[in-house]
Each structure stands twice: as structure tokens, then as C-alpha cells.
Motif scaffolding. Sequence first.
Motif, PDB file in Angstrom:
ATOM      1  N   ARG A 124       9.854   7.844 -15.921  1.00  0.00           N
ATOM      2  CA  ARG A 124       8.422   7.917 -16.122  1.00  0.00           C
ATOM      3  C   ARG A 124       7.925   6.559 -16.560  1.00  0.00           C
ATOM      4  O   ARG A 124       8.671   5.759 -17.100  1.00  0.00           O
ATOM      5  N   ARG A 125       6.664   6.355 -16.360  1.00  0.00           N
ATOM      6  CA  ARG A 125       6.080   5.057 -16.624  1.00  0.00           C
ATOM      7  C   ARG A 125       5.706   4.935 -18.100  1.00  0.00           C
ATOM      8  O   ARG A 125       5.235   5.880 -18.716  1.00  0.00           O
ATOM      9  N   THR A 142       8.816   1.132 -15.947  1.00  0.00           N
ATOM     10  CA  THR A 142       9.419   2.435 -15.665  1.00  0.00           C
ATOM     11  C   THR A 142      10.907   2.327 -15.976  1.00  0.00           C
ATOM     12  O   THR A 142      11.708   1.950 -15.121  1.00  0.00           O
ATOM     13  N   PRO A 143      11.265   2.597 -17.211  1.00  0.00           N
ATOM     14  CA  PRO A 143      12.675   2.451 -17.593  1.00  0.00           C
ATOM     15  C   PRO A 143      13.546   3.515 -16.933  1.00  0.00           C
ATOM     16  O   PRO A 143      13.121   4.660 -16.760  1.00  0.00           O
ATOM     17  N   ALA A 144      14.738   3.132 -16.592  1.00  0.00           N
ATOM     18  CA  ALA A 144      15.680   4.095 -16.005  1.00  0.00           C
ATOM     19  C   ALA A 144      16.026   5.180 -17.007  1.00  0.00           C
ATOM     20  O   ALA A 144      16.219   6.339 -16.656  1.00  0.00           O
ATOM     21  N   THR A 145      16.105   4.796 -18.252  1.00  0.00           N
ATOM     22  CA  THR A 145      16.400   5.753 -19.328  1.00  0.00           C
ATOM     23  C   THR A 145      15.397   5.550 -20.457  1.00  0.00           C
ATOM     24  O   THR A 145      15.119   4.415 -20.848  1.00  0.00           O
ATOM     25  N   TRP A 146      14.890   6.652 -20.932  1.00  0.00           N
ATOM     26  CA  TRP A 146      13.953   6.591 -22.059  1.00  0.00           C
ATOM     27  C   TRP A 146      14.546   7.472 -23.140  1.00  0.00           C
ATOM     28  O   TRP A 146      14.450   8.697 -23.071  1.00  0.00           O
ATOM     29  N   SER A 201     -12.854  -4.717 -34.571  1.00  0.00           N
ATOM     30  CA  SER A 201     -11.807  -5.327 -34.394  1.00  0.00           C
ATOM     31  C   SER A 201     -11.326  -4.925 -33.260  1.00  0.00           C
ATOM     32  O   SER A 201     -10.815  -4.451 -32.895  1.00  0.00           O
ATOM     33  N   GLY A 202     -11.580  -4.974 -32.637  1.00  0.00           N
ATOM     34  CA  GLY A 202     -11.168  -4.534 -31.607  1.00  0.00           C
ATOM     35  C   GLY A 202     -10.141  -3.999 -31.840  1.00  0.00           C
ATOM     36  O   GLY A 202      -9.479  -3.589 -31.492  1.00  0.00           O
ATOM     37  N   ALA A 203     -10.009  -4.098 -32.603  1.00  0.00           N
ATOM     38  CA  ALA A 203      -9.138  -3.737 -33.019  1.00  0.00           C
ATOM     39  C   ALA A 203      -8.363  -2.921 -32.865  1.00  0.00           C
ATOM     40  O   ALA A 203      -7.742  -2.603 -32.969  1.00  0.00           O
ATOM     41  N   ALA A 204      -8.428  -2.562 -32.722  1.00  0.00           N
ATOM     42  CA  ALA A 204      -7.719  -1.919 -32.529  1.00  0.00           C
ATOM     43  C   ALA A 204      -6.696  -1.863 -32.678  1.00  0.00           C
ATOM     44  O   ALA A 204      -6.028  -1.738 -32.618  1.00  0.00           O
ATOM     45  N   ALA A 205      -6.917  -2.153 -32.759  1.00  0.00           N
ATOM     46  CA  ALA A 205      -6.121  -2.302 -32.842  1.00  0.00           C
ATOM     47  C   ALA A 205      -5.226  -1.702 -32.595  1.00  0.00           C
ATOM     48  O   ALA A 205      -4.861  -1.323 -32.535  1.00  0.00           O
ATOM     49  N   LEU A 206      -4.902  -1.554 -32.251  1.00  0.00           N
ATOM     50  CA  LEU A 206      -3.883  -1.292 -31.892  1.00  0.00           C
ATOM     51  C   LEU A 206      -3.277  -0.269 -31.699  1.00  0.00           C
ATOM     52  O   LEU A 206      -3.016   0.133 -31.982  1.00  0.00           O
ATOM     53  N   GLY A 207      -2.882   0.354 -31.352  1.00  0.00           N
ATOM     54  CA  GLY A 207      -2.412   1.179 -30.794  1.00  0.00           C
ATOM     55  C   GLY A 207      -1.429   1.978 -30.519  1.00  0.00           C
ATOM     56  O   GLY A 207      -0.914   2.491 -31.184  1.00  0.00           O
ATOM     57  N   LEU A 208      -1.096   2.229 -29.648  1.00  0.00           N
ATOM     58  CA  LEU A 208      -0.228   3.203 -29.465  1.00  0.00           C
ATOM     59  C   LEU A 208       0.692   2.992 -28.474  1.00  0.00           C
ATOM     60  O   LEU A 208       0.694   2.136 -27.822  1.00  0.00           O
ATOM     61  N   VAL A 209       1.343   3.735 -28.267  1.00  0.00           N
ATOM     62  CA  VAL A 209       2.284   3.595 -27.337  1.00  0.00           C
ATOM     63  C   VAL A 209       2.015   4.503 -26.347  1.00  0.00           C
ATOM     64  O   VAL A 209       1.693   5.542 -26.538  1.00  0.00           O
ATOM     65  N   ASP A 210       2.280   4.203 -25.303  1.00  0.00           N
ATOM     66  CA  ASP A 210       2.031   5.162 -24.359  1.00  0.00           C
ATOM     67  C   ASP A 210       3.273   5.594 -23.787  1.00  0.00           C
ATOM     68  O   ASP A 210       3.950   4.876 -23.233  1.00  0.00           O
ATOM     69  N   ALA A 211       3.464   6.707 -23.810  1.00  0.00           N
ATOM     70  CA  ALA A 211       4.626   7.159 -23.230  1.00  0.00           C
ATOM     71  C   ALA A 211       4.121   8.080 -22.267  1.00  0.00           C
ATOM     72  O   ALA A 211       3.278   8.768 -22.519  1.00  0.00           O
ATOM     73  N   LEU A 212       4.588   8.119 -21.177  1.00  0.00           N
ATOM     74  CA  LEU A 212       4.060   9.139 -20.334  1.00  0.00           C
ATOM     75  C   LEU A 212       5.113  10.141 -20.267  1.00  0.00           C
ATOM     76  O   LEU A 212       6.170   9.890 -20.247  1.00  0.00           O
ATOM     77  N   ARG A 213       4.963  11.135 -20.078  1.00  0.00           N
ATOM     78  CA  ARG A 213       5.818  12.279 -20.111  1.00  0.00           C
ATOM     79  C   ARG A 213       7.259  12.098 -20.466  1.00  0.00           C
ATOM     80  O   ARG A 213       7.993  11.415 -19.921  1.00  0.00           O
ATOM     81  N   GLY A 214       7.648  12.763 -21.139  1.00  0.00           N
ATOM     82  CA  GLY A 214       8.975  13.052 -21.365  1.00  0.00           C
ATOM     83  C   GLY A 214       9.888  12.144 -22.078  1.00  0.00           C
ATOM     84  O   GLY A 214      10.117  11.075 -21.767  1.00  0.00           O
ATOM     85  N   GLY A 215      10.562  12.433 -22.967  1.00  0.00           N
ATOM     86  CA  GLY A 215      11.546  11.554 -23.551  1.00  0.00           C
ATOM     87  C   GLY A 215      12.727  11.658 -22.714  1.00  0.00           C
ATOM     88  O   GLY A 215      12.768  12.403 -21.809  1.00  0.00           O
ATOM     89  N   THR A 216      13.714  10.922 -23.006  1.00  0.00           N
ATOM     90  CA  THR A 216      14.833  11.048 -22.133  1.00  0.00           C
ATOM     91  C   THR A 216      16.095  11.009 -22.897  1.00  0.00           C
ATOM     92  O   THR A 216      16.943  10.206 -22.630  1.00  0.00           O
ATOM     93  N   LEU A 217      16.200  11.814 -23.801  1.00  0.00           N
ATOM     94  CA  LEU A 217      17.438  11.858 -24.543  1.00  0.00           C
ATOM     95  C   LEU A 217      18.461  12.449 -23.608  1.00  0.00           C
ATOM     96  O   LEU A 217      18.424  13.605 -23.277  1.00  0.00           O
ATOM     97  N   ALA A 218      19.358  11.654 -23.157  1.00  0.00           N
ATOM     98  CA  ALA A 218      20.372  12.156 -22.228  1.00  0.00           C
ATOM     99  C   ALA A 218      21.196  13.224 -22.932  1.00  0.00           C
ATOM    100  O   ALA A 218      21.376  13.166 -24.129  1.00  0.00           O
ATOM    101  N   PRO A 219      21.699  14.167 -22.183  1.00  0.00           N
ATOM    102  CA  PRO A 219      22.426  15.284 -22.797  1.00  0.00           C
ATOM    103  C   PRO A 219      23.544  14.809 -23.713  1.00  0.00           C
ATOM    104  O   PRO A 219      23.767  15.367 -24.770  1.00  0.00           O
ATOM    105  N   TRP A 220      24.220  13.773 -23.323  1.00  0.00           N
ATOM    106  CA  TRP A 220      25.329  13.335 -24.152  1.00  0.00           C
ATOM    107  C   TRP A 220      24.874  12.727 -25.465  1.00  0.00           C
ATOM    108  O   TRP A 220      25.636  12.486 -26.368  1.00  0.00           O
ATOM    109  N   LEU A 221      23.593  12.470 -25.560  1.00  0.00           N
ATOM    110  CA  LEU A 221      23.083  11.889 -26.789  1.00  0.00           C
ATOM    111  C   LEU A 221      22.711  12.938 -27.814  1.00  0.00           C
ATOM    112  O   LEU A 221      22.540  12.658 -28.970  1.00  0.00           O
ATOM    113  N   VAL A 222      22.554  14.136 -27.370  1.00  0.00           N
ATOM    114  CA  VAL A 222      22.075  15.165 -28.277  1.00  0.00           C
ATOM    115  C   VAL A 222      23.195  15.585 -29.221  1.00  0.00           C
ATOM    116  O   VAL A 222      24.249  16.026 -28.807  1.00  0.00           O
ATOM    117  N   SER A 223      22.948  15.418 -30.475  1.00  0.00           N
ATOM    118  CA  SER A 223      23.963  15.781 -31.447  1.00  0.00           C
ATOM    119  C   SER A 223      24.009  17.295 -31.604  1.00  0.00           C
ATOM    120  O   SER A 223      23.112  18.004 -31.173  1.00  0.00           O
TER     121      SER A 223
END
Lengths: 135, 471
Positions: free
Chosen positions: B50-51, B62-66, B13-35
Motif C-alpha cells: 500500500r502507498r 509503496t514499501p514492499a513491507t509495512w 503556522s502552517g503549521a501545521a504543522a505537521l502532521g501525520l502520517v499517512d498510512a494508507l490501509r493496512g499495516g503489514t505485520l508479517a505473520p512471523w512477526l506476530v508474537s
Amino acid sequence: MKSWCTARGHRSLQRRWVAWGTVGALAWSVGLSGCGERAPVPPTDADVLAAERLRPARPELTALYERSCLACHGVRSAAPLTGHAPSWQARLQQGPDVLLAHTREGLRGMPAMGLCPDCSDAELQDLITFMSTPR
Amino acid sequence: MSRRHLNRRQLLSGAAALGLVDALRGGTLAPWLVSEAHAQTPTRAPAAPRRWQNWSGLQQATPATWATPANEAEVQQLLRRTRGEVRAVGAGHSFTALVPTDQTLVSLDRLHGLVAIDRAAMTVTAHAGTRIGALARALDAQGLALRNQPDVDVQTLAGAIATGTHGTGATLPALHDEVVGMRLVRPDGELVEIDARRDPELLAAARVSLGSLGLVTRVTLRVVPAFHLARHVWLMPVEQALAEAPELAQRHRHFEFYVLPFTGYAACIRHDLYQGADLALPKSADEDVLSDLKQLRDWLGRFPRLRRWVAQQAIDPQLTESARHRSHRLLSSVRPTRFQETEWHVPREQGLACLRAVVDRLEQRNEAFFPLEFRFVRGDGAWLSPFHGRDSCSIAVHAAADEAWAYLIDDFTPIFRAHQGRPHWGKLHRLGAADLAPLYPRWADFAALRQRFDPQGRLLNAHLRQVFGIT
């Protein structure tokens, strides 16, 4: 399907093809699929089921492992199996920096960051160490 | 002739199917978001842009915020404190551009795990970022299981249902039909709880939403007692597979088949309930099959008749494969070979005729080698479900990720449309609102609801603006 790794391994077919150079030669030698033994020592069912239960010692690493790595490395798949030494041997020989780079950037079926977008390099390295340590 | 073991659906299946997400480095929980609760945890995200790319590598951004919020409250804060476009990402297994944004990308990875189990109602509630495979394992530990699973199980619950992800089984619906409740956060930060009994219409809209109503944080869905399956994979000439497919689909809990292009053969896969104790979980041969089909293409692609003849000589029709184990270990698989894919859902009665046309067209392309997948899905009532109001057959066509893929759209869209096909929301298509509206009886209702939930269109990226016809 007859496997074309039947007699001499997967790559031998191509040699035969070139050497014989005739269509007829294919009739008995070609096979599609079924080979399934490209990894030197594929995990057994017991290896797979054991790997499914393995977890890192640190709870915070366990949480990352369970939501990210386990999906591919803790099940029967083409990804190297957690705790299964033969699956990791060739990869470990490339060195930790290469493994980390492949994890960060992705490689073939391996997604970049290994499904853990919020993992730090240190966490990725710890996860690689956990998965590649023989059990 | 000795019987060899083949491996199941994997056949690609080619499946793949599917997959994943690719995140390339780093999450981006902005400081103000951290509980406060998470403030002590190590920094979960580098701040540099990051891409992102999807599993197949086709979609990138390449989102400005991740952002990687850790709980529902953080999701609410995120939506209240940010402005502009917001898109959620799950496993990144969609081939269409559902995710890309250059503004705010939200990963629900940290919203993970079971919340509650109701054994009387036989439902479970899980955080929306829980991957299907992880959910299945957690359920198994409780003696429970999903009724069916898609081919790929790394997808998050929210992502899978939002795109109408499905498995196979003539009497089994897609995953979203099992959903009986959910919680989502609207773009204005308001938490909305949707329950099938209190508001079935709203749930029918929210089940398959393409992530356009809000960020889903929890999902409640029906489950069944854990069960074993026995898988059997075998080969048949394509014509025989087509002739027997309806009966096989009726007789077996799960049935599907893959047409192996330029070989004259199809690989059939069935799964049935199994009570025995002799369990076995052999390694799949899918990747080897795929590799061999590619090699045959590489050698003889320019000579299709010879290619077919060689395949006919090479293939041993007695080859079979079998496995017996827990359902979640057999119904889904990991796809190491990346590919691009289109998949359309056509009315059940048109499935085989459509498949014939697709195979004919595919075999006019000598470069094709990926097996073509044919599955069965029961109809449901979700407004934007591709299975809305009709039992369906699903036909998927793949191309290697590093090869030309535009023909997946150009060649096959006219065929699928001629058979009243609806495209899989996560798989390659170019349809816009004018094409889609006539295919979905509740299209206008959904559009009105979407406008009410997201009047500013914050959850719409370029792809969704095309889908919904919003300029």
C-alpha cells in the motif's frame, strides 16, 4: 483584524467587491480573519474538555482511539469533535461508506488511515461510530 | 474600536504543522512477526502493498513491507529477519524524504504509552511511538508536563527528536535536549541502551539521528510540574515587531511572531506562566486568517501595492486574542490546511537581518500568502542538532500544498546560507554532505558512529544517502 464576516457573513464580501467595483469600497468592508464561526455551532470549552475524556467502551478500541484519533478529534481543532453532534451532522449525512473512504484515503487535514496504519476497516468504522455518536 | 479576539499561533503556522502520517490501509505485520502475546489479536495488517504519503502529500512510497511491531522484541526480530533497506515512520510530518523506501517501512505506532515515571529525577520513560500530544495528556494526568512543545503534537516522540523538532522560547531548548536516555535497536537487531550519565557522547549523537543509527524504542526525558499558560495574540506593524522582538523574547516564556505577507503587519504571540483560575480555550481563528489572506491574494495578487493598501485598511490593529489553560492545550495545535514548508535555524544575532531579507524576497512573489513564522530556540549540544552550540532563531516559509513550492528552496536557500543557516531536518532543503559538514562541528564524529552502528547502510534511503554523502 476586522473580520470580514462582521456584518453579512464571509461570502458577502465578495459580492460587495464585485458589485461596487471600486477600491474605496473595500476600505470599510474588508476584514482579515477573526471570523471563526464557519462551523454552525462551534464546540464550547466544556464540550472540548468533555470530549477529551470520552473513550470507547471496548478496551482494544480505546487503545486505538487514544494513540490515533484523539490527537485531532479529542481536542480543540478543525476536526469534528468526538461526541459533539453539530460537528458531525453534515458528515454523517454523507453515509458511512463515504466517511470510511475519507478515513482510509485521507481528506484535507485528515491523514490517510487517521494515524492508525494498522487499523482494519471494521475498526475504523467502529471508531467513526464512537466519535460521531452524540454525548 | 472594538477589540476582537484573534487566535494564536495558529495564525498559521502552517503549521501545521505537521502532521501525520499517512498510512494508507493496512499495516503489514508479517505473520512471523506476530508474537504469541499478540497472536490472538485481530489481524493488524493487510498484506497487500500500500502507498504511504507524508502529511503534506509531497513524499510518497509503496514499501514492499509495512511492519507495525508491537514491542521491542518484535523490532529486534524484524531487523534480524529482514534484509535490505529499512526506514522508520512516525507521524509523517517531515516534508523532506526521510521516510520513503520501497523496501521495509516500520511504523512504531503500536509502541505507545508511558513506561515509567521517576518523580525524584523528574523524568519519564515512554515508548518511542507515543505521540507528543498523548504523552502530554498522560503527563498531565500525573501532574507533570513537558517543558515546551512543538507547534504540532501528533508527531511521535522518536520522530520529533530525530528531526530536531522544536517549539519557541528564547531560553527553552528543542525537545531532544530534554532526552536523558533512550533504547534503540541497531540494524543487526542488537538492543542498545544509552544513558546520559554513562555515555553522554553517545547520547549527544543519538538525540538527533534522522533515524540513521537504529530504531528507537524507548525515550527517557526530563519533565516539569504541570503548569498553566496565558496566551496573548496581538498585531503590530512589521517594523515594530522586528524592533521589539528581542525584548519580547527575553521577557516572555514563549514568544514568536508571524509576518503576514503583503499586509505590513505581524501577528505576535506570547505565552507566560499563569496562576489564575479563569481558564478559557477559545476556538482558534488561524484557519480563517489563512483563508482571508489567500482570498486577498486571489483577488489582488497581481497588484501588490493595492493588495497592501487594502490590507492596511482592512486590518484592525486593535484585534487581540487570548487563552488561558494547561500548557499542552496552548502550545500545540492541529493544522487542517496542508502546506509545504522550509525552515532554517540561524544564529540568534543574525535572526532579524535574515528575516528582513526573507520577507523582502517573499514579497517579490505575488503568489505568496502564508504567514512567515519566526521563533526562538535555545542552543544545545546534540551533534546533529540544528541548534548545536548556538542560540538560534527559526524562520519558516510555507506554501499551500496544492500550489508551487519549489521557490521555498530556490529563493530562500541562498539567503539562509548567507546567514549561516542550518536547515530543519524535516523541512524542505536540498543540502548534501558537502554543504552540511562545515555547519556541524561533530559531523565527522557522527558519520563514524553511523558507520559503526549501520555498516551496511540499511537505514539509509536515497535522501539520507545524499545528506550523508554516501553513494
